[in-house]
Design an enzyme around this catalytic site. Structure first.
Site, PDB file in Angstrom:
ATOM      1  N   GLN A 159     -44.909  26.634   2.908  1.00 31.38           N
ATOM      2  CA  GLN A 159     -44.357  27.560   3.808  1.00 31.38           C
ATOM      3  C   GLN A 159     -45.376  28.076   4.588  1.00 31.38           C
ATOM      4  O   GLN A 159     -45.189  28.334   5.928  1.00 31.38           O
ATOM      5  CB  GLN A 159     -43.433  28.482   3.194  1.00 31.38           C
ATOM      6  N   ASP A 165     -49.004  27.732  11.640  1.00 28.24           N
ATOM      7  CA  ASP A 165     -49.167  27.240  12.787  1.00 28.24           C
ATOM      8  C   ASP A 165     -48.500  28.224  13.827  1.00 28.24           C
ATOM      9  O   ASP A 165     -47.285  28.443  13.887  1.00 28.24           O
ATOM     10  CB  ASP A 165     -48.070  25.995  12.903  1.00 28.24           C
ATOM     11  N   ARG A 168     -46.099  27.080  16.636  1.00 25.70           N
ATOM     12  CA  ARG A 168     -44.715  27.311  16.355  1.00 25.70           C
ATOM     13  C   ARG A 168     -44.254  28.656  16.229  1.00 25.70           C
ATOM     14  O   ARG A 168     -43.178  29.084  16.737  1.00 25.70           O
ATOM     15  CB  ARG A 168     -44.828  26.320  15.053  1.00 25.70           C
ATOM     16  N   GLY A 192     -31.622  26.486   6.965  1.00 30.78           N
ATOM     17  CA  GLY A 192     -33.042  26.212   6.226  1.00 30.78           C
ATOM     18  C   GLY A 192     -34.061  27.301   6.429  1.00 30.78           C
ATOM     19  O   GLY A 192     -35.097  27.191   7.086  1.00 30.78           O
ATOM     20  N   GLU A 214     -30.741  28.770   2.547  1.00 33.27           N
ATOM     21  CA  GLU A 214     -32.022  27.922   2.042  1.00 33.27           C
ATOM     22  C   GLU A 214     -31.577  27.105   0.879  1.00 33.27           C
ATOM     23  O   GLU A 214     -31.093  27.671  -0.356  1.00 33.27           O
ATOM     24  CB  GLU A 214     -33.367  28.559   1.733  1.00 33.27           C
ATOM     25  N   GLU A 244     -24.619  22.319   4.220  1.00 28.74           N
ATOM     26  CA  GLU A 244     -23.353  21.372   4.091  1.00 28.74           C
ATOM     27  C   GLU A 244     -22.416  21.830   3.220  1.00 28.74           C
ATOM     28  O   GLU A 244     -21.198  21.342   3.006  1.00 28.74           O
ATOM     29  CB  GLU A 244     -23.884  19.992   3.662  1.00 28.74           C
ATOM     30  N   GLU A 258     -35.340  25.799  12.303  1.00 30.24           N
ATOM     31  CA  GLU A 258     -36.689  25.164  12.791  1.00 30.24           C
ATOM     32  C   GLU A 258     -36.433  23.718  11.750  1.00 30.24           C
ATOM     33  O   GLU A 258     -36.985  23.582  10.815  1.00 30.24           O
ATOM     34  CB  GLU A 258     -38.021  25.865  12.027  1.00 30.24           C
ATOM     35  N   GLU A 267     -37.265  13.627   8.721  1.00 30.70           N
ATOM     36  CA  GLU A 267     -36.533  14.548   7.525  1.00 30.70           C
ATOM     37  C   GLU A 267     -34.955  14.704   7.550  1.00 30.70           C
ATOM     38  O   GLU A 267     -34.354  15.171   6.917  1.00 30.70           O
ATOM     39  CB  GLU A 267     -37.042  15.982   7.874  1.00 30.70           C
ATOM     40  N   SER A 272     -28.359  18.397   9.667  1.00 27.41           N
ATOM     41  CA  SER A 272     -27.787  19.658   8.918  1.00 27.41           C
ATOM     42  C   SER A 272     -27.497  20.802   9.903  1.00 27.41           C
ATOM     43  O   SER A 272     -26.756  21.470   9.870  1.00 27.41           O
ATOM     44  CB  SER A 272     -28.878  20.076   7.773  1.00 27.41           C
ATOM     45  N   HIS A 416     -48.671  21.934  13.768  1.00 28.35           N
ATOM     46  CA  HIS A 416     -48.787  20.849  12.680  1.00 28.35           C
ATOM     47  C   HIS A 416     -47.868  19.621  12.668  1.00 28.35           C
ATOM     48  O   HIS A 416     -48.141  18.847  11.772  1.00 28.35           O
ATOM     49  CB  HIS A 416     -48.345  21.977  11.581  1.00 28.35           C
TER      50      HIS A 416
HETATM   51  C1  SAM Z   1     -39.375  23.269   8.157  1.00 30.42           C
HETATM   52  S1  SAM Z   1     -38.747  24.525   7.257  1.00 30.42           S
HETATM   53  C2  SAM Z   1     -38.554  25.873   8.197  1.00 30.42           C
HETATM   54  C3  SAM Z   1     -38.647  27.317   7.212  1.00 30.42           C
HETATM   55  C4  SAM Z   1     -38.432  28.498   8.136  1.00 30.42           C
HETATM   56  N1  SAM Z   1     -37.250  28.483   8.776  1.00 30.42           N
HETATM   57  C5  SAM Z   1     -39.506  28.538   8.919  1.00 30.42           C
HETATM   58  O1  SAM Z   1     -39.234  28.398  10.495  1.00 30.42           O
HETATM   59  O2  SAM Z   1     -40.672  29.078   8.620  1.00 30.42           O
HETATM   60  C6  SAM Z   1     -37.175  23.878   6.871  1.00 30.42           C
HETATM   61  C7  SAM Z   1     -36.410  24.559   5.738  1.00 30.42           C
HETATM   62  O3  SAM Z   1     -35.161  24.230   5.578  1.00 30.42           O
HETATM   63  C8  SAM Z   1     -34.597  23.952   4.254  1.00 30.42           C
HETATM   64  N2  SAM Z   1     -33.567  22.952   4.241  1.00 30.42           N
HETATM   65  C9  SAM Z   1     -33.618  21.577   4.831  1.00 30.42           C
HETATM   66  N3  SAM Z   1     -32.381  21.017   4.856  1.00 30.42           N
HETATM   67  C10 SAM Z   1     -31.532  21.906   4.396  1.00 30.42           C
HETATM   68  C11 SAM Z   1     -30.175  21.676   4.147  1.00 30.42           C
HETATM   69  N4  SAM Z   1     -29.369  20.908   4.398  1.00 30.42           N
HETATM   70  N5  SAM Z   1     -29.699  23.469   3.779  1.00 30.42           N
HETATM   71  C12 SAM Z   1     -30.336  24.046   3.505  1.00 30.42           C
HETATM   72  N6  SAM Z   1     -31.749  24.289   3.698  1.00 30.42           N
HETATM   73  C13 SAM Z   1     -32.395  23.272   3.971  1.00 30.42           C
HETATM   74  C14 SAM Z   1     -35.994  23.357   3.716  1.00 30.42           C
HETATM   75  O4  SAM Z   1     -35.844  23.607   2.109  1.00 30.42           O
HETATM   76  C15 SAM Z   1     -36.946  24.457   4.226  1.00 30.42           C
HETATM   77  O5  SAM Z   1     -37.295  25.405   3.814  1.00 30.42           O
END
Ligand code: SAM
Length: 540
Positions: A159, A165, A168, A192, A214, A244, A258, A267, A272, A416
């Site tokens: 994280q 970044d 971002r 997420g 999350e 979901e 994000e 990914e 989602s 990144h």
């Molecule tokens: C790219 S990171 C972004 C984290 C944060 N929002 C940020 O901008 O720093 C994506 C996050 O979404 C979570 N995630 C991915 N798919 C998910 C889902 N289907 N339901 C809940 N969380 C999800 C991941 O575990 C991850 O922590």
């Protein structure tokens, strides 16, 4: 238990002749005068077997995993995978059931089917949360991939990479606080949420309430971070689970997320994001980001090509400790060219102005992301050997006050995500002004990524070109899940001899950067999960 239609399935009882364990090692003799009872009074739908007149169940079967097979007209076997609860109760793997007659066997089977149907279609109440037994996520993603994925995001260091970044995170911050009017007094869902950073930004911008959803263990850290910022935290609820699957108490006016991976779609988190839109967003609600674009242009990079081809040279040894390795050279060569290259490259390597493929997050259907087919057509600006297709993406925050782009273009401050290049094992030659056509075809797979099929062709040049014959075509198949992470700094490339040194990306194509934050220096390290955001980014 409540079915999807809302009606309750009533507890049902069947008198049986006997039940016995299927296990060959089991020494238990069949229990006589048994009652089988379908019920859901513990919150889980179960089939319980009681010895009459005792009321305590001797065997319990979790209906979420159970299957029933006929062994004969009055004999069946019930197989259950067991469950968490089975550790402390008496769940069995296989139970042979003897019915009194065929009629009772039939009725039992149809009751079993009905309860199974309710369990699979319906909802089970557990800890006050409504859960689908299998969600859309589970249906399409391999459990081992999901496990690794959420394990990766459950760690603070990953994280931190994203938080560091600054291009971002700074763009997200600017997009939110400059569009306060979209957040003030609104209900927000952070899809997420990770560390919870975007939820905190939304609360800073005046959100009435933010639901930070999350799925990974990061939810606990997010809770901690949010509790440590009480003036904002009192308007944020962390919900641990997949978007979901979780249920929220109210609809959202705006979603923030994000979900972008390498090449935007890696990914498969965009899916989602779209599912969250369909589940939680009010009609005409907002999405931050709102649209995304995949940009593509052919490139020429002799160094990169030779570097990849040379990796396979190892397999050309005829005497490696007395062993001839050459039978594997062809496979190794193909293997290296099946890895998309992730690095920051000099935009002067592009041989034609880029084109883009847009994805409207507000409108796209989730299934439309399963297969993405992009026709390619470029006009070469220079004469060069084309080594493949370079790709990058940007996303737009279509705020009511300010429209802001987050770009990952070559030449723009590095993120990144870097950029991505698909390298052809057979380069093609083009002249200035020549048309390059082709196709980028991406098919999603259950390891949360895509298989990429790339074809590039250049039409005949000079006499005979009018006949339209294709002179050269080159294709490759790549796995977006297995990229080759190359150096992270843009290299100082000598300009190709007859290549004009103009910037090929128009200012219109590269959106204005959202802020003047300094580009961080990047340090590249391999990651255990090459399908994710990866790459350690540190200020050094
Ligand atoms: C790219 S990171 C972004 C984290 C944060 N929002 C940020 O901008 O720093 C994506 C996050 O979404 C979570 N995630 C991915 N798919 C998910 C889902 N289907 N339901 C809940 N969380 C999800 C991941 O575990 C991850 O922590």
């Amino acid at each position: 238990m409540e079915g999807p239609t809302g009606q309750k399935l009533k507890q049902q009882e069947f008198a049986l002749v006997s039940v016995s364990e299927l296990s060959p090692s089991s020494s238990t003799s069949p229990s006589k005068l048994v009652v089988a009872r379908f019920c859901a009074d513990s919150g889980i739908s179960e089939l319980r077997f009681h010895k009459e007149p005792e009321s305590i169940a001797t065997r319990n079967v979790d209906l979420r995993t159970a299957r029933l097979f006929k062994l004969g007209p009055v004999q069946s076997v019930c197989i259950s995978e067991g469950s968490e609860a089975s550790k402390e109760t008496s769940y069995s793997r296989g139970i042979t059931v003897q019915f009194r007659n065929e009629e009772e066997s039939r009725t039992f089977h149809s009751a079993f089917e009905q309860w199974k149907k309710e369990v699979s279609q319906g909802k089970q109440l557990s800890n006050g949360t409504v859960l689908d037994t299998r969600s859309k996520f589970d249906d399409k993603i391999e459990p081992s991939s999901a496990k690794m994925y959420f394990h990766y995001y459950g760690q603070l260091l990953h994280q931190q990479n994203m938080l560091q970044d600054y291009v971002r995170t700074g763009t997200y911050y600017a997009a939110v606080v400059e569009n306060r009017t979209d957040f003030i007094g609104r209900v927000v869902v952070d899809v997420g949420a990770g560390s919870g950073i975007l939820s905190l930004f939304a609360a800073q911008a005046g959100a009435k309430h933010v639901y930070a959803v999350e799925a990974s263990e990061m939810a606990e850290y997010a809770q901690k971070l949010i509790a440590g910022n009480p003036s904002l935290g009192q308007r944020i609820t962390v919900v641990k689970g997949k978007v979901e699957e979780v249920e929220l108490p109210e609809k959202a006016d705006i979603l923030i997320s994000e979900p972008m991976g390498t090449l935007l779609v890696n990914e498969r988190m965009l899916e989602s994001y779209v599912i969250a839109r369909d589940r939680f967003l009010v009609p005409n609600g907002k999405m931050f980001p709102t649209v995304g674009r995949i940009h593509m242009a052919p490139f020429s990079d002799e160094y990169l090509f030779v570097e990849i081809a040379n990796k396979a040279l190892f397999w050309q040894q005829h005497n490696y400790y007395g062993v001839d390795l050459t039978p594997l050279h062809g496979s190794a060569f193909q293997g290296y060219f099946s890895q998309p290259v992730v690095d920051a490259f000099d935009p002067r390597l592009l041989v034609a102005p880029p084109i883009f493929h847009g994805i409207d997050f507000m409108k796209i259907k989730e299934e439309e992301l399963y297969e993405i087919d992009i026709p390619l057509r470029f006009t070469s600006s220079v004469g060069a050997r084309v080594h493949g297709l370079a790709c990058w993406f940007d996303v737009l925050f279509n705020g009511s006050t300010v429209q802001r782009w987050l770009s990952t273009a070559p030449g723009a401050p590095t993120t990144h995500w870097y950029q991505l290049r698909c390298v052809l094992s057979q380069p093609i030659y083009v002249m200035a002004g020549q048309e390059i056509t082709g196709r980028l075809h991406m098919i999603a797979h259950n390891a949360q990524s895509y298989t990429i099929y790339l074809t590039l062709s250049a039409k005949m040049w000079g006499p005979g070109a009018e006949q339209g014959g294709i002179l050269q075509t080159s294709s490759c198949k790549l796995d977006l899940k297995e990229p080759y992470y190359r150096m992270s700094q843009p290299q100082a490339y000598p300009i190709v001899q007859d290549q004009q040194s103009h910037q090929l990306i128009s200012t219109q194509d590269i959106p204005i950067q959202s802020h003047d934050l300094e580009e961080p220096e990047l340090m590249q390290q391999p990651s255990p999960n090459s399908g994710t955001h990866l790459n350690i980014m540190e200020n050094v």
